[in-house]
Write a protein that holds these residues in place. Structure first.
Motif, short mmCIF file in Angstrom:
data_model
loop_
_atom_site.label_atom_id
_atom_site.label_comp_id
_atom_site.label_asym_id
_atom_site.label_seq_id
_atom_site.Cartn_x
_atom_site.Cartn_y
_atom_site.Cartn_z
N LEU A 67 17.20 -1.51 -3.23
CA LEU A 67 17.41 -2.85 -3.80
C LEU A 67 18.09 -2.77 -5.16
CD1 LEU A 67 14.12 -4.82 -3.00
CD2 LEU A 67 16.41 -5.25 -2.10
N ALA A 68 17.59 -1.89 -6.01
CA ALA A 68 18.18 -1.75 -7.34
C ALA A 68 19.64 -1.34 -7.26
CB ALA A 68 17.38 -0.74 -8.17
N GLU A 69 19.93 -0.41 -6.37
CA GLU A 69 21.31 0.05 -6.19
C GLU A 69 22.21 -1.10 -5.73
OE1 GLU A 69 23.37 2.79 -2.89
OE2 GLU A 69 21.86 3.83 -4.10
N ARG A 70 21.75 -1.83 -4.74
CA ARG A 70 22.55 -2.94 -4.20
C ARG A 70 22.72 -4.07 -5.21
NH1 ARG A 70 20.68 -3.79 2.05
NH2 ARG A 70 21.00 -1.65 2.76
N LEU A 71 21.71 -4.29 -6.05
CA LEU A 71 21.79 -5.37 -7.03
C LEU A 71 22.42 -4.93 -8.34
CD1 LEU A 71 18.23 -6.83 -6.38
CD2 LEU A 71 20.42 -7.90 -5.76
N GLY A 72 22.61 -3.63 -8.52
CA GLY A 72 23.21 -3.12 -9.75
C GLY A 72 22.31 -3.27 -10.97
N GLN A 76 17.44 -1.30 6.99
CA GLN A 76 17.04 -2.57 7.62
C GLN A 76 15.99 -3.28 6.78
OE1 GLN A 76 15.90 -0.55 11.30
NE2 GLN A 76 17.18 -2.02 12.41
N ILE A 77 15.05 -2.53 6.26
CA ILE A 77 14.00 -3.13 5.43
C ILE A 77 14.61 -3.68 4.15
CG2 ILE A 77 11.82 -2.72 4.22
CD1 ILE A 77 11.41 -0.36 6.27
N ALA A 78 15.51 -2.91 3.55
CA ALA A 78 16.20 -3.37 2.33
C ALA A 78 17.01 -4.63 2.62
CB ALA A 78 17.07 -2.26 1.75
N ASP A 79 17.66 -4.69 3.78
CA ASP A 79 18.40 -5.90 4.16
C ASP A 79 17.47 -7.11 4.21
OD1 ASP A 79 20.77 -4.45 4.44
OD2 ASP A 79 20.65 -4.34 6.64
N VAL A 91 0.84 -1.19 0.00
CA VAL A 91 0.00 0.00 0.00
C VAL A 91 0.88 1.25 0.00
CG1 VAL A 91 -1.92 -1.18 1.15
CG2 VAL A 91 -0.21 0.04 2.53
N SER A 92 0.27 2.36 -0.35
CA SER A 92 0.98 3.63 -0.34
C SER A 92 1.51 3.92 1.06
CB SER A 92 0.01 4.74 -0.78
OG SER A 92 0.71 5.95 -0.95
N GLY A 93 2.75 4.34 1.13
CA GLY A 93 3.37 4.65 2.41
C GLY A 93 4.12 3.50 3.03
N SER A 94 4.13 2.33 2.38
CA SER A 94 4.83 1.17 2.94
C SER A 94 6.33 1.21 2.67
CB SER A 94 4.22 -0.13 2.41
OG SER A 94 4.34 -0.22 1.00
N GLY A 95 6.78 2.11 1.80
CA GLY A 95 8.22 2.25 1.54
C GLY A 95 8.66 1.69 0.21
N LYS A 96 7.74 1.50 -0.72
CA LYS A 96 8.08 0.87 -2.01
C LYS A 96 9.18 1.63 -2.75
CE LYS A 96 3.88 1.14 -3.59
NZ LYS A 96 3.18 1.74 -2.45
N SER A 97 9.06 2.93 -2.85
CA SER A 97 10.03 3.72 -3.62
C SER A 97 11.41 3.69 -2.97
CB SER A 97 9.56 5.17 -3.75
OG SER A 97 8.34 5.23 -4.44
N THR A 98 11.44 3.91 -1.67
CA THR A 98 12.72 3.93 -0.97
C THR A 98 13.40 2.57 -1.01
OG1 THR A 98 11.89 5.67 0.49
CG2 THR A 98 13.81 4.43 1.26
N VAL A 99 12.67 1.53 -0.65
CA VAL A 99 13.25 0.19 -0.62
C VAL A 99 13.57 -0.28 -2.04
CG1 VAL A 99 12.81 -2.23 0.00
CG2 VAL A 99 12.19 -0.39 1.58
N GLY A 148 15.74 -6.28 -12.94
CA GLY A 148 15.42 -4.90 -12.62
C GLY A 148 14.54 -4.87 -11.40
N VAL A 149 14.25 -3.67 -10.93
CA VAL A 149 13.37 -3.48 -9.78
C VAL A 149 12.36 -2.40 -10.16
CG1 VAL A 149 13.20 -2.77 -7.35
CG2 VAL A 149 15.19 -4.08 -8.13
N VAL A 150 11.10 -2.66 -9.86
CA VAL A 150 10.05 -1.66 -10.07
C VAL A 150 9.16 -1.64 -8.83
CG1 VAL A 150 8.49 -3.27 -11.28
CG2 VAL A 150 8.25 -0.81 -11.65
N SER A 151 8.81 -0.43 -8.41
CA SER A 151 7.83 -0.32 -7.33
C SER A 151 6.45 -0.26 -7.97
CB SER A 151 8.08 0.95 -6.50
OG SER A 151 7.96 2.10 -7.31
N CYS A 152 5.50 -0.95 -7.36
CA CYS A 152 4.13 -0.96 -7.88
C CYS A 152 3.24 -1.51 -6.78
CB CYS A 152 4.03 -1.86 -9.12
SG CYS A 152 2.36 -2.00 -9.79
N SER A 153 2.16 -0.83 -6.48
CA SER A 153 1.29 -1.30 -5.39
C SER A 153 0.84 -2.74 -5.61
CB SER A 153 0.10 -0.37 -5.21
OG SER A 153 -0.60 -0.21 -6.42
N ALA A 154 0.50 -3.10 -6.86
CA ALA A 154 0.13 -4.49 -7.20
C ALA A 154 -0.82 -5.08 -6.17
CB ALA A 154 1.39 -5.34 -7.37
N LEU A 155 -1.84 -4.32 -5.82
CA LEU A 155 -2.71 -4.68 -4.70
C LEU A 155 -3.56 -5.93 -4.94
CD1 LEU A 155 -3.93 -1.11 -3.68
CD2 LEU A 155 -2.11 -2.48 -2.63
N ARG A 156 -3.97 -6.15 -6.15
CA ARG A 156 -4.84 -7.29 -6.44
C ARG A 156 -4.08 -8.36 -7.22
NH1 ARG A 156 -10.31 -6.32 -5.50
NH2 ARG A 156 -10.90 -4.13 -5.45
#
Length: 179
Positions: free
Chosen positions: A34-39, A165-168, A22-30, A87-95
């Motif tokens: 993740l993308a940075e750490r995975l290259g 921590q969440i990214a870990d 959901v919005s506010g869960s940290g999708k963009s930040t995490v 790759g990494v993409v943020s998306c609510s993907a709720l359903r």
């Protein structure tokens, strides 16, 4: 603190990681971490919204499936372009049907569902600056959310703690297949 759920298998190949919730869960930040750490490249799902969707949400109205269709199609196009490179993409993907639509893009996907207490998410939403999603729409997202099903490649990752921590925890939940 709840531990991350064990990862479910993903198809062979380098998956695209979809950071969902959901919005506010940290999708963009995490997702960015993740993308940075995975290259690998990162895509922000909010950037795929048509202006009409942003205006609707900014006015406090939840999106419906008709609104989401072009947005999901654009994200699916980005996923398809990744091929087997990951790759990494943020998306609510709720359903489930939204996740199914993204899976139709072709490359294998692994969903990282960022999950946590409603109070924590609401506090994060309230603290956000310059974002179109009002706190008032959180409840509609929570009601819309369909958790990952056993046959979906993915893991639930708790959002307590800081972004690193969440990214870990998200990295630890990824399948053994190299991304």
């Amino acid at each position: 603190m709840t531990a991350a759920s064990p990862p479910r298998p993903v198809a062979a190949g380098r998956p695209v990681i979809v950071v969902m919730g959901v919005s506010g869960s940290g999708k963009s930040t995490v997702g960015g971490l993740l993308a940075e750490r995975l290259g690998v490249p990162y895509a922000e799902a909010d950037d795929f919204h048509p202006a009409a969707n942003i205006a609707k949400m900014s006015a406090g109205h939840p999106l419906d499936d008709t609104d989401r269709a072009p947005w999901l199609a654009a994200i699916a196009d980005w996923i398809a372009e990744r091929g087997d490179r990951g790759g990494v993409v943020s998306c609510s993907a709720l359903r489930r049907r939204y996740r199914d639509r993204l899976r139709q893009a072709g490359p294998p996907l692994f969903f990282v569902h960022l999950d946590g207490p409603e109070e924590l998410i609401a506090a994060r939403l309230a603290a956000r600056m310059q974002h179109f999603m009002p706190t008032g729409l959180l409840q509609s997202q929570i009601e819309t959310l369909e958790p990952l099903e056993p046959d979906e490649a993915g893991a639930v990752v708790p959002i307590e703690g800081g972004p690193q921590q969440i990214a870990d925890r998200a990295l630890a939940a990824l399948p053994a297949t190299p991304v």
